[in-house]
Design an enzyme around this catalytic site. Structure first.
Site, PDB file in Angstrom:
ATOM      1  CD  GLU A 142       7.672  -2.827   4.202  1.00  0.00           C
ATOM      2  OE1 GLU A 142       7.766  -1.964   5.100  1.00  0.00           O
ATOM      3  OE2 GLU A 142       7.204  -2.561   3.090  1.00  0.00           O
ATOM      4  CE1 TYR A 156       1.144   0.566   4.369  1.00  0.00           C
ATOM      5  CE2 TYR A 156       0.419  -1.719   4.316  1.00  0.00           C
ATOM      6  CZ  TYR A 156       1.104  -0.697   4.937  1.00  0.00           C
ATOM      7  OH  TYR A 156       1.769  -0.932   6.116  1.00  0.00           O
ATOM      8  N   GLY A 157       2.147   1.161  -0.066  1.00  0.00           N
ATOM      9  CA  GLY A 157       3.003   2.343   0.041  1.00  0.00           C
ATOM     10  C   GLY A 157       4.092   2.377  -1.001  1.00  0.00           C
ATOM     11  CB  THR A 158       7.720   3.094  -0.662  1.00  0.00           C
ATOM     12  OG1 THR A 158       8.134   2.033   0.196  1.00  0.00           O
ATOM     13  CG2 THR A 158       7.464   4.377   0.123  1.00  0.00           C
ATOM     14  CG  LEU A 159       7.319  -2.487  -1.096  1.00  0.00           C
ATOM     15  CD1 LEU A 159       6.909  -3.620  -0.163  1.00  0.00           C
ATOM     16  CD2 LEU A 159       8.608  -2.836  -1.826  1.00  0.00           C
TER      17      LEU A 159
END
Length: 127
Positions: A77, A10-13
């Site tokens: 992570e 849901y983010g930088t990936l």
């Protein structure tokens, strides 16, 4: 694929985001939304998510059996690979998606309400 792993990110990936290169070798199954069970927060350059909220998250689901990709995602992570085993930054939970069950990272530290992202969509938030 014996050791197939699905990640809900849901983010930088996400595709097009700053850390996508870490998961780029995995197969993207698509973008979807979760049930409204989470709260997303801005941690500055990346988001964190808590469970027991009321927001649907925009997620992208990837799958891979490549241990190098799985290990690289876990390292990014700060996750030791074992759920509930004293992970200090992120732990994981399972999320049901239209692509099947996927593992999603859950932020382990508290966050002020002022950093809440009401939309649950990191890419929209940063643009």
């Amino acid at each position: 694929m014996e050791n197939l792993k699905r990640f809900a990110v849901y983010g930088t990936l996400l595709t097009g985001q700053s850390n996508h290169r870490v998961i780029a070798g995995a197969k993207s199954l698509g973008i979807t939304k979760t049930k409204p069970l989470y709260t997303m927060y801005s941690l500055g350059g990346f988001p964190g998510v808590h469970e027991n909220g009321t927001t649907s998250l925009t997620i992208e689901v990837f799958e891979t059996d490549d241990k190098n990709i799985i290990n690289a995602v876990n390292r990014l992570e700060g996750y030791n690979g074992t759920r509930g085993a004293g992970n200090t930054f992120y732990d994981t939970t399972d999320v049901e998606t239209e692509f099947g069950t996927a593992e999603m990272f859950i932020y382990q530290r508290s966050m002020p309400e002022s950093s809440k992202i009401d939309s649950g969509d990191w890419a929209e938030y940063i643009n």
